[in-house]
Design a protein around this motif. Structure first.
Motif, mmCIF file in Angstrom:
data_model
loop_
_atom_site.group_PDB
_atom_site.id
_atom_site.type_symbol
_atom_site.label_atom_id
_atom_site.label_comp_id
_atom_site.label_asym_id
_atom_site.label_seq_id
_atom_site.Cartn_x
_atom_site.Cartn_y
_atom_site.Cartn_z
ATOM 1 N N LEU A 296 -11.170 -1.561 5.470
ATOM 2 C CA LEU A 296 -10.890 -2.888 6.034
ATOM 3 C C LEU A 296 -9.698 -3.551 5.345
ATOM 4 C CD1 LEU A 296 -14.518 -4.269 6.445
ATOM 5 C CD2 LEU A 296 -13.002 -3.424 8.235
ATOM 6 N N GLN A 297 -9.521 -3.287 4.062
ATOM 7 C CA GLN A 297 -8.425 -3.901 3.324
ATOM 8 C C GLN A 297 -7.072 -3.291 3.684
ATOM 9 O OE1 GLN A 297 -8.596 -6.627 1.349
ATOM 10 N NE2 GLN A 297 -10.733 -6.724 1.999
ATOM 11 N N ILE A 298 -7.028 -1.980 3.901
ATOM 12 C CA ILE A 298 -5.741 -1.323 4.177
ATOM 13 C C ILE A 298 -5.359 -1.385 5.647
ATOM 14 C CG2 ILE A 298 -6.056 0.255 2.234
ATOM 15 C CD1 ILE A 298 -6.741 2.442 4.275
ATOM 16 N N THR A 299 -6.284 -1.818 6.508
ATOM 17 C CA THR A 299 -5.993 -1.878 7.936
ATOM 18 C C THR A 299 -5.446 -3.252 8.288
ATOM 19 O OG1 THR A 299 -7.810 -0.348 8.379
ATOM 20 C CG2 THR A 299 -6.929 -1.584 10.251
ATOM 21 N N PRO A 300 -4.198 -3.332 8.720
ATOM 22 C CA PRO A 300 -3.643 -4.652 9.087
ATOM 23 C C PRO A 300 -4.291 -5.187 10.349
ATOM 24 C CG PRO A 300 -2.086 -2.892 9.616
ATOM 25 C CD PRO A 300 -3.229 -2.249 8.879
ATOM 26 N N THR B 123 12.997 -11.160 14.159
ATOM 27 C CA THR B 123 12.954 -11.389 12.710
ATOM 28 C C THR B 123 11.501 -11.526 12.296
ATOM 29 O OG1 THR B 123 15.089 -12.528 12.777
ATOM 30 C CG2 THR B 123 13.749 -12.815 10.804
ATOM 31 N N GLU B 124 11.038 -10.621 11.435
ATOM 32 C CA GLU B 124 9.636 -10.586 11.033
ATOM 33 C C GLU B 124 9.509 -10.970 9.563
ATOM 34 O OE1 GLU B 124 8.681 -6.563 11.928
ATOM 35 O OE2 GLU B 124 8.299 -6.961 14.052
ATOM 36 N N TYR B 125 8.472 -11.736 9.247
ATOM 37 C CA TYR B 125 8.225 -12.221 7.889
ATOM 38 C C TYR B 125 6.867 -11.699 7.408
ATOM 39 C CZ TYR B 125 11.845 -15.558 9.331
ATOM 40 O OH TYR B 125 13.001 -16.128 9.798
ATOM 41 N N TYR B 126 6.843 -11.211 6.168
ATOM 42 C CA TYR B 126 5.617 -10.670 5.609
ATOM 43 C C TYR B 126 5.409 -11.167 4.177
ATOM 44 C CZ TYR B 126 6.014 -7.291 9.444
ATOM 45 O OH TYR B 126 6.143 -6.707 10.675
ATOM 46 N N HIS B 127 4.147 -11.294 3.804
ATOM 47 C CA HIS B 127 3.776 -11.540 2.418
ATOM 48 C C HIS B 127 3.354 -10.212 1.796
ATOM 49 C CE1 HIS B 127 3.063 -16.034 3.198
ATOM 50 N NE2 HIS B 127 4.002 -15.935 2.284
ATOM 51 N N PRO B 128 3.848 -9.879 0.605
ATOM 52 C CA PRO B 128 3.373 -8.652 -0.042
ATOM 53 C C PRO B 128 1.905 -8.784 -0.414
ATOM 54 C CG PRO B 128 4.742 -9.918 -1.551
ATOM 55 C CD PRO B 128 4.836 -10.602 -0.225
ATOM 56 N N GLY B 129 1.172 -7.675 -0.350
ATOM 57 C CA GLY B 129 -0.248 -7.691 -0.687
ATOM 58 C C GLY B 129 -0.633 -6.487 -1.515
ATOM 59 N N THR B 130 -1.853 -6.497 -2.016
ATOM 60 C CA THR B 130 -2.341 -5.397 -2.841
ATOM 61 C C THR B 130 -2.498 -4.120 -2.035
ATOM 62 O OG1 THR B 130 -3.554 -6.979 -4.217
ATOM 63 C CG2 THR B 130 -4.176 -4.669 -4.414
ATOM 64 N N HIS C 23 -1.811 -3.972 1.692
ATOM 65 C CA HIS C 23 -0.787 -3.901 2.731
ATOM 66 C C HIS C 23 -0.167 -5.286 2.880
ATOM 67 C CE1 HIS C 23 -3.308 -6.092 5.622
ATOM 68 N NE2 HIS C 23 -4.309 -5.367 5.165
ATOM 69 N N LYS C 24 1.011 -5.326 3.438
ATOM 70 C CA LYS C 24 1.670 -6.607 3.659
ATOM 71 C C LYS C 24 1.018 -7.314 4.847
ATOM 72 C CE LYS C 24 5.313 -4.316 6.338
ATOM 73 N NZ LYS C 24 6.771 -4.042 6.411
ATOM 74 N N THR C 25 1.035 -8.643 4.797
ATOM 75 C CA THR C 25 0.436 -9.454 5.845
ATOM 76 C C THR C 25 1.502 -10.305 6.522
ATOM 77 O OG1 THR C 25 -0.087 -11.216 4.255
ATOM 78 C CG2 THR C 25 -1.786 -9.555 4.674
#
Length: 229
Positions: A61-65, A125-132, A134-136
């Motif tokens: 569940l954590q690695i699945t965006p 233009t896509e914006y993402y937050h880095p995560g443990t 996967h990016k969100t």
């Protein structure tokens, strides 16, 4: 007396059947009891199996965006008094059929509508937050700034890391242009056009930006045709 003698064999048969049923139930209970004690003797393996199963599910569940879908329907009512309605629909890339009914049937020119939406909302233009794991995706209240890259062509792609500091300065690094990594990093003020290896760049505060806010973003600019597809 004769009646009692006649009933005795039947009563004996019923008693034997009940005894056999009792023995079967007792044997079944004994087997279940043995299984329970056997499981209790290996309880550590059951606990370990449950922990591995729950851990694997949590990791998945954590690695699945997250995936979002959206749909919409448009209903255009015929109004002969409003002669300019057809021209307005054509400007949006919507063609209406010439039928004299209350609710007109319309067909959308999908390509032109998607291109116009992509251009207005800057969906390339896509914006993402880095995560443990996967990016969100960053959007809405989670997006403090927006980026403009007017020098990039519609078929070009680019990506870079952006760091927003407390003093409202911007630092960009890890720049990639058309799948080619670029060296160096830049620090500049928000809101002013700056010359970068990716061309002129302007980082503007979004409606949700607040003074002293800090954030890290990964920004990706994809080809226009890919975003509108």
């Amino acid at each position: 007396m004769q009646r009692n003698l006649n009933q005795s064999p039947a009563t004996g048969t019923e008693t034997a059947a009940q005894a056999a049923s009792f023995r079967q139930n007792a044997e079944g209970f004994a087997k279940i009891k043995d299984i329970i004690f056997l499981m209790l003797g290996h309880w550590k393996w059951f606990v370990l199996s449950l922990a591995v199963a729950f851990g694997a599910a949590y990791y998945y569940l954590q690695i699945t965006p997250k995936v979002y879908t959206a749909s919409a329907a448009i209903l255009v009512k015929s109004d002969e008094k409003n002669s300019g309605s057809e021209d307005m629909l054509l400007d949006l890339g919507i063609k209406t059929q010439k039928v004299n009914i209350t609710n007109e049937i319309m067909s959308m020119l999908t390509g032109s509508v998607a291109d116009e939406i992509t251009r207005r909302l800057q969906l390339n233009t896509e914006y993402y937050h880095p995560g443990t794991f996967h990016k969100t995706v960053a959007y809405g209240v989670e997006l403090p700034v927006t980026v403009e890259l007017p020098d990039l062509g519609q078929a070009e792609s680019a990506s870079f890391s952006l760091q927003l500091r407390k003093d409202s300065t911007i630092r960009i690094s890890s720049m990639v242009l058309n799948d080619k990594a670029l060296d160096g990093s830049l620090t500049f003020s928000m809101g002013k056009p700056v010359k970068t290896p990716l061309g002129i760049m302007t980082v503007k505060p979004s409606p949700y930006y607040r003074e002293g806010f800090q954030d890290e973003l990964t920004i990706s600019r994809i080809p226009f045709s890919t975003a509108s597809a």
